[in-house]
Design a protein around this motif. Structure first.
Motif, PDB file in Angstrom:
ATOM      1  N   ARG A  32       0.824  -1.209   0.000  1.00 15.33           N
ATOM      2  CA  ARG A  32       0.000   0.000   0.000  1.00 15.33           C
ATOM      3  C   ARG A  32       0.860   1.261   0.000  1.00 15.33           C
ATOM      4  O   ARG A  32       0.504   2.247  -0.660  1.00 15.33           O
ATOM      5  CB  ARG A  32      -0.917  -0.019   1.221  1.00 15.33           C
ATOM      6  N   MET A  33       1.977   1.232   0.713  1.00 18.72           N
ATOM      7  CA  MET A  33       2.869   2.385   0.695  1.00 18.72           C
ATOM      8  C   MET A  33       3.469   2.604  -0.687  1.00 18.72           C
ATOM      9  O   MET A  33       3.611   3.738  -1.157  1.00 18.72           O
ATOM     10  CB  MET A  33       3.985   2.199   1.731  1.00 18.72           C
ATOM     11  N   ASN A  34       3.821   1.494  -1.367  1.00 14.67           N
ATOM     12  CA  ASN A  34       4.336   1.616  -2.734  1.00 14.67           C
ATOM     13  C   ASN A  34       3.292   2.173  -3.676  1.00 14.67           C
ATOM     14  O   ASN A  34       3.597   2.953  -4.576  1.00 14.67           O
ATOM     15  CB  ASN A  34       4.820   0.252  -3.230  1.00 14.67           C
ATOM     16  N   ALA A  35       2.024   1.756  -3.477  1.00 14.60           N
ATOM     17  CA  ALA A  35       0.954   2.277  -4.327  1.00 14.60           C
ATOM     18  C   ALA A  35       0.778   3.771  -4.121  1.00 14.60           C
ATOM     19  O   ALA A  35       0.605   4.541  -5.076  1.00 14.60           O
ATOM     20  CB  ALA A  35      -0.355   1.538  -4.030  1.00 14.60           C
ATOM     21  N   VAL A  36       0.844   4.195  -2.860  1.00 19.56           N
ATOM     22  CA  VAL A  36       0.733   5.633  -2.566  1.00 19.56           C
ATOM     23  C   VAL A  36       1.924   6.375  -3.161  1.00 19.56           C
ATOM     24  O   VAL A  36       1.783   7.465  -3.730  1.00 19.56           O
ATOM     25  CB  VAL A  36       0.633   5.855  -1.049  1.00 19.56           C
ATOM     26  N   SER A  64       3.784   5.500  -5.792  1.00 22.50           N
ATOM     27  CA  SER A  64       3.673   5.562  -7.253  1.00 22.50           C
ATOM     28  C   SER A  64       2.634   6.578  -7.684  1.00 22.50           C
ATOM     29  O   SER A  64       2.813   7.292  -8.677  1.00 22.50           O
ATOM     30  CB  SER A  64       3.332   4.175  -7.801  1.00 22.50           C
ATOM     31  N   GLU A  65       1.531   6.665  -6.934  1.00 29.98           N
ATOM     32  CA  GLU A  65       0.513   7.660  -7.258  1.00 29.98           C
ATOM     33  C   GLU A  65       1.060   9.075  -7.081  1.00 29.98           C
ATOM     34  O   GLU A  65       0.825   9.958  -7.916  1.00 29.98           O
ATOM     35  CB  GLU A  65      -0.715   7.444  -6.368  1.00 29.98           C
ATOM     36  N   THR A  66       1.793   9.287  -5.995  1.00 28.93           N
ATOM     37  CA  THR A  66       2.416  10.594  -5.786  1.00 28.93           C
ATOM     38  C   THR A  66       3.407  10.920  -6.883  1.00 28.93           C
ATOM     39  O   THR A  66       3.486  12.059  -7.370  1.00 28.93           O
ATOM     40  CB  THR A  66       3.117  10.618  -4.412  1.00 28.93           C
ATOM     41  N   LEU A  67       4.184   9.899  -7.311  1.00 30.36           N
ATOM     42  CA  LEU A  67       5.148  10.108  -8.379  1.00 30.36           C
ATOM     43  C   LEU A  67       4.455  10.456  -9.691  1.00 30.36           C
ATOM     44  O   LEU A  67       4.903  11.352 -10.424  1.00 30.36           O
ATOM     45  CB  LEU A  67       6.008   8.854  -8.549  1.00 30.36           C
ATOM     46  N   ASN A  68       3.347   9.771  -9.984  1.00 30.35           N
ATOM     47  CA  ASN A  68       2.619  10.074 -11.215  1.00 30.35           C
ATOM     48  C   ASN A  68       2.077  11.497 -11.211  1.00 30.35           C
ATOM     49  O   ASN A  68       2.099  12.200 -12.230  1.00 30.35           O
ATOM     50  CB  ASN A  68       1.465   9.079 -11.389  1.00 30.35           C
ATOM     51  N   ILE A  69       1.588  11.939 -10.054  1.00 29.77           N
ATOM     52  CA  ILE A  69       1.081  13.314  -9.954  1.00 29.77           C
ATOM     53  C   ILE A  69       2.218  14.315 -10.166  1.00 29.77           C
ATOM     54  O   ILE A  69       2.069  15.324 -10.870  1.00 29.77           O
ATOM     55  CB  ILE A  69       0.399  13.527  -8.590  1.00 29.77           C
ATOM     56  N   ALA A  70       3.376  14.017  -9.554  1.00 33.14           N
ATOM     57  CA  ALA A  70       4.517  14.923  -9.710  1.00 33.14           C
ATOM     58  C   ALA A  70       5.001  14.972 -11.155  1.00 33.14           C
ATOM     59  O   ALA A  70       5.327  16.044 -11.681  1.00 33.14           O
ATOM     60  CB  ALA A  70       5.654  14.472  -8.781  1.00 33.14           C
ATOM     61  N   VAL A  71       5.034  13.805 -11.814  1.00 34.37           N
ATOM     62  CA  VAL A  71       5.456  13.769 -13.219  1.00 34.37           C
ATOM     63  C   VAL A  71       4.476  14.521 -14.096  1.00 34.37           C
ATOM     64  O   VAL A  71       4.870  15.261 -15.012  1.00 34.37           O
ATOM     65  CB  VAL A  71       5.606  12.307 -13.685  1.00 34.37           C
TER      66      VAL A  71
END
Length: 414
Positions: free
Chosen positions: A151-155, A157-164
């Motif tokens: 779940r932490m990895n999913a959060v 990756s989602e944060t990374l996608n938003i930043a990208v």
């Protein structure tokens, strides 16, 4: 003489009993005028198990009651006893008898409603969410730790996608879309080189342009000794059987017909041909569903190399699979051409390899040109007739490769 009452049995209707009896589990009903009763019938009139299902609901100002003739709370006496209700007509002296069914009315509280809502929410959950809920409730410490990490990895990756996404928006605002598209478009030559074997353009000899060690390592070459014994000691009868059963590719069969008598050279060519035949058979597959990529009898080091170098990992239906895409099949074809050059003194019949791999001639010729081969035509006898075949020749100096889309079109003269 007193008048006698005569009763008449009405029987059971086709839809089931229309008359119901009820008992309340928490007391007796004192006044029926303040209670609203509703009887629900199952819409499925074809299924013999469902068409007789009924639900009786009683609503008062304080509580709601519900009873049914199916499920876990049904009364067992309904299956052991028959209930009747008699209605006496005082004027005619006749009593009509109707079939009846007994319902046990139980009060419905807010917790029951919450349970039904929770059940509906549980049905809406995916299989992964249900498994995660079970792990949270009954899982071991190791399973709970893995769940939290996922779940932490999913959060993350989602944060990374938003930043990208935000970074891309900022770049588009500052530089424009056209500049990004022009920079993101890959060069045709670089795209081809990803799927080609390593090419040493500064080599002094043809055998050093595509080195044999880049195609088959020393460990893999040793592992080919045992499975290639069948090719090394092959007889003319076995070759004829291969032709009849079409169990091997045409290039390998033709090469087996002319194996040299020298023991060392014969063993070398047998190993190369066995690996070449395995590589071509591997390219016929689409999705690798088992660990043994081509079948039984494949050395583990060869099987691992095929999966690692000539497949792409995909995620489908919750499983990781090895996929042989169109680009990977082109890569297999390029390595087949390079190995065939070493087998046939750096001149190979591209038409035969193209038919063995079941690829288009245009695609094979484009790969051969990208590998810096010289393409020529030759009349080859095939089945009593002669055909025009394309021959790929590896010579020095290497010809310059020009991608198809970079060639200038000739202007039309009017």
């Amino acid at each position: 003489m007193a008048a006698r009452a005569v009763w008449q049995y009405r029987g059971q209707p086709r839809e089931g009993p229309d008359t119901v009896l009820m008992q309340f589990s928490n007391g007796k009903l004192q006044n029926s005028e303040n209670v609203d009763f509703t009887l629900y019938k199952n819409n499925d009139t074809i299924n013999p198990r469902k068409k007789h299902r009924r639900i009786l609901v009683a609503e008062t100002g304080r509580l709601s009651y519900m009873g049914s003739n199916f499920g876990t709370g049904v009364l067992k006496c309904n299956s052991l006893c028959s209930y009747f209700i008699g209605v006496l007509n005082k004027d005619s002296g006749k009593m009509e008898i109707f079939d009846a069914e007994l319902f046990n009315m139980q009060p419905m509280f807010s917790d029951d409603l919450n349970e039904s809502e929770a059940a509906s929410e549980n049905q809406a959950k995916t299989y992964r969410e249900k498994v995660d809920s079970c792990i949270e409730a009954f899982g071991t410490t190791k399973q709970k730790r893995a769940l939290n990490a996922r779940r932490m990895n999913a959060v993350g990756s989602e944060t990374l996608n938003i930043a990208v996404a935000k970074a891309v928006e900022n770049i588009i605002d500052t530089r424009g879309v056209d500049a990004l598209v022009s920079e993101a478009t890959p060069d045709k030559l670089e795209e081809e080189s990803v799927f080609l074997p390593p090419c040493h353009v500064d080599a002094a000899k043809p055998e050093d342009i595509y080195k044999f060690e880049d195609l088959i390592s020393s460990a893999e070459y040793e592992a080919l000794q045992i499975p290639s014994e069948a090719f090394k000691n092959i007889t003319s009868e076995e070759i004829l059987k291969m032709v009849q059963t079409n169990s091997h590719c045409s290039f390998v069969i033709e090469a087996l017909k002319s194996l040299p008598s020298n023991e060392e050279v014969r063993d070398h060519k047998a190993r190369c041909l066995w690996y070449l035949n395995t590589l071509i058979r591997f390219g016929f597959q689409r999705v690798i569903k088992r660990k043994s990529a081509v079948g039984q009898g494949i050395p583990h080091i060869i099987n691992s190399k095929l999966l690692k170098n000539f497949t792409a990992l995909t995620y489908n239906n919750g499983r990781v699979q090895n996929l042989i895409s169109a680009s990977m099949k082109a890569k297999i074809m390029a390595y087949v051409i390079a190995l065939a050059l070493h087998i046939s003194d750096f001149q190979t019949d591209l038409t035969v390899l193209q038919r063995d791999m079941k690829l288009s001639e245009k695609r094979v010729l484009e790969l051969a040109k990208a590998m810096r081969l010289k393409i020529s035509k030759r009349r080859v006898p095939m089945g009593g007739e002669e055909e025009d075949h394309k021959i790929g020749i590896l010579t020095l100096p290497l010809p310059i490769y020009q991608p198809a889309n970079s060639q200038r079109k000739r202007k039309k003269m009017f």
